[in-house]
Design a protein around this motif. Structure first.
Motif, PDB file in Angstrom:
ATOM      1  N   CYS A  10     -42.301 -70.891 -36.505  1.00 35.56           N
ATOM      2  CA  CYS A  10     -42.312 -71.424 -37.877  1.00 35.56           C
ATOM      3  C   CYS A  10     -41.016 -71.027 -38.563  1.00 35.56           C
ATOM      4  CB  CYS A  10     -43.469 -70.828 -38.682  1.00 35.56           C
ATOM      5  SG  CYS A  10     -45.075 -71.386 -38.141  1.00 35.56           S
ATOM      6  N   SER A  12     -40.774 -70.532 -41.818  1.00 39.24           N
ATOM      7  CA  SER A  12     -41.101 -69.529 -42.836  1.00 39.24           C
ATOM      8  C   SER A  12     -42.583 -69.204 -42.662  1.00 39.24           C
ATOM      9  CB  SER A  12     -40.821 -70.083 -44.234  1.00 39.24           C
ATOM     10  OG  SER A  12     -41.566 -71.259 -44.417  1.00 39.24           O
ATOM     11  N   TYR A  16     -50.943 -67.321 -46.681  1.00 42.15           N
ATOM     12  CA  TYR A  16     -52.366 -67.269 -46.340  1.00 42.15           C
ATOM     13  C   TYR A  16     -52.582 -67.282 -44.818  1.00 42.15           C
ATOM     14  CZ  TYR A  16     -51.413 -72.147 -45.494  1.00 42.15           C
ATOM     15  OH  TYR A  16     -50.851 -73.301 -45.017  1.00 42.15           O
ATOM     16  N   CYS A  17     -51.487 -67.272 -44.062  1.00 36.14           N
ATOM     17  CA  CYS A  17     -51.594 -67.615 -42.633  1.00 36.14           C
ATOM     18  C   CYS A  17     -52.023 -66.435 -41.771  1.00 36.14           C
ATOM     19  CB  CYS A  17     -50.246 -68.122 -42.151  1.00 36.14           C
ATOM     20  SG  CYS A  17     -50.296 -68.512 -40.397  1.00 36.14           S
ATOM     21  N   PHE A  19     -52.663 -67.357 -38.409  1.00 37.16           N
ATOM     22  CA  PHE A  19     -52.529 -67.939 -37.064  1.00 37.16           C
ATOM     23  C   PHE A  19     -51.514 -67.146 -36.254  1.00 37.16           C
ATOM     24  CE2 PHE A  19     -53.194 -71.913 -39.741  1.00 37.16           C
ATOM     25  CZ  PHE A  19     -54.550 -71.938 -39.517  1.00 37.16           C
ATOM     26  N   GLY A  57     -48.473 -72.547 -35.567  1.00 35.00           N
ATOM     27  CA  GLY A  57     -47.026 -72.703 -35.647  1.00 35.00           C
ATOM     28  C   GLY A  57     -46.634 -74.057 -36.251  1.00 35.00           C
ATOM     29  N   ARG A 127     -45.204 -72.332 -49.021  1.00 33.57           N
ATOM     30  CA  ARG A 127     -44.617 -73.528 -48.397  1.00 33.57           C
ATOM     31  C   ARG A 127     -43.292 -73.857 -49.075  1.00 33.57           C
ATOM     32  NH1 ARG A 127     -47.178 -76.335 -43.906  1.00 33.57           N
ATOM     33  NH2 ARG A 127     -48.842 -74.880 -43.448  1.00 33.57           N
TER      34      ARG A 127
HETATM   35  S1  SF4 Z   1     -49.772 -71.843 -41.937  1.00 35.38           S
HETATM   36 FE1  SF4 Z   1     -48.791 -72.987 -40.294  1.00 35.38          FE
HETATM   37  S2  SF4 Z   1     -46.693 -73.329 -41.032  1.00 35.38           S
HETATM   38 FE2  SF4 Z   1     -47.537 -71.673 -42.276  1.00 35.38          FE
HETATM   39  S3  SF4 Z   1     -46.901 -69.809 -41.226  1.00 35.38           S
HETATM   40 FE3  SF4 Z   1     -48.929 -70.340 -40.482  1.00 35.38          FE
HETATM   41  S4  SF4 Z   1     -48.598 -71.511 -38.642  1.00 35.38           S
HETATM   42 FE4  SF4 Z   1     -46.649 -71.469 -39.774  1.00 35.38          FE
END
Ligand code: SF4
Length: 358
Positions: A10, A12, A16-17, A19, A57, A127
């Motif tokens: 990614c 940036s 809230y992520c 993943f 990602g 974002r």
């Molecule tokens: S939500 Fe998606 S774009 Fe944002 S950091 Fe996490 S994986 Fe990356």
């Protein structure tokens, strides 16, 4: 058979992520793609593939050459004629050239992380785009694709007006699919560390109901707890998960479910680059598979096909799980040999599942 491919890079990191992701770093991308290719060559058994989903990602943060390399790898699959082939992207990294490349390699569905049209909310979520860029970028995407999804997050704050405007803006885009998620503040996220709190549940429900009502009035079919589509645009790939069918997952942290084995790949990039892909593999016995079938299947508004359940497990669902009382109380419905959650209670599906497994 379906295939998921994870691209962890990614540009940036969203607040809230939770993943599995890492900052884009050119020096790792080609090495990662190399390992990904080897993993597929090692594990894939040439089954016919009907859906491919490249997620992350942010797959579109790869540069043009890297993206081509990634898409070349997908040529290893023995694909069916009418494949659904999705790639995830975000507003700032999608370019016309990348759209041309992904189309050329057979991608026919694109899923875009928009999250909100409100510039303050977009910023809070970490974002990097703004509302105007959403409109211009989606216009560009529509030149190449008609099967488009956007992800939208609601309940970021207690302002109902933002939710109404977000849905209004989504409708202006005139695209066939939307996934809507109430903000969950997961552990180890920037929001959690900053002490950000969820809004109250009643307001969350009010927002959920507004979204459902407005989208349905505009001919979107609510087909899964978080997903709405125009007729014929339901995500075939995600239905594989909700139907508890088999699929491959390749790449860092991905999960596979094949021959009743749940296999989870490592989240450690160094290990993955050394071609040590596996973290753990667990055999799921019939009891676990039946529970998963119910848990996942009841996410669909259409519910679970009871004949198919009997065919797969040799048991009647009604005889295995505790559903009589829930049917009597109107939470569950059996109709045309499908078991489903009464639509007005789908918002509390977790509580219903707890009672089923009690
Ligand atoms: S939500 Fe998606 S774009 Fe944002 S950091 Fe996490 S994986 Fe990356």
């Amino acid at each position: 058979m379906s295939v998921y491919i994870h691209i962890p890079f990614c540009n940036s990191i969203c607040t809230y992520c939770d993943f599995c992701k890492i900052y884009y770093n050119k020096k790792y991308v080609m090495r990662y793609l190399d390992s990904l290719k080897k993993e597929i060559e090692e594990r894939y058994n040439d089954e016919e593939v009907s859906t491919i989903y490249i997620g992350g990602g942010t797959p579109t943060c790869l540069d043009d050459e890297e993206l081509k390399e990634l898409l070349k790898i997908t040529k290893l699959f023995n694909v069916k004629d009418k494949i659904e082939f999705t790639i995830e992207g975000n507003i700032e990294s999608i370019t016309e050239n990348k759209l041309k490349i992904i189309k050329e390699y057979g991608v026919n569905r694109i899923s875009i992380g928009v999250q909100s049209f409100n510039d303050d909310v977009i910023k809070l979520l970490g974002r990097k785009h703004n509302k105007d860029e959403v409109f211009s970028k989606i216009e560009l995407v529509k030149k190449y694709f008609d099967n488009i999804n956007i992800d939208l997050i609601y309940a970021v704050n207690d302002n109902m007006d933002i939710v109404k405007k977000d849905i209004d803006n989504f409708l202006k885009l005139d695209i066939p699919h939307i996934s809507t998620y109430s903000l969950i503040i997961e552990d180890n996220t920037i929001l959690k560390i900053k002490g950000y709190k969820n809004i109250n549940e009643d307001l969350d429900y009010e927002m959920y109901s507004y979204i459902e009502k407005t989208l349905e009035e505009n001919n979107y079919i609510h087909y899964e707890i978080s997903n709405y589509a125009k007729k014929g645009y339901e995500s075939r790939h995600n239905l594989v998960y909700w139907n508890n069918d088999f699929y491959y997952g390749f790449g860092l942290s991905s999960t596979s479910f094949i021959n009743n084995k749940r296999r989870i790949n490592t989240k450690n990039l160094t290990k993955y680059l050394d071609d040590n892909y596996l973290d753990k593999e667990v055999y799921e016995d019939k009891k676990v598979r039946m529970e998963n079938e119910v848990m996942l299947g009841l996410r669909k508004l259409s519910g679970i096909d009871l004949n198919n359940f009997r065919y797969k497990y040799n048991y009647d669902l009604e005889n295995v799980f505790n559903i009589d009382e829930l049917i009597r109380d109107g939470y569950l419905i059996i109709e045309d040999n499908y078991l489903r959650i009464n639509k007005k209670y789908i918002y509390i599906s977790n509580e219903i599942l707890l009672r089923i497994f009690d």
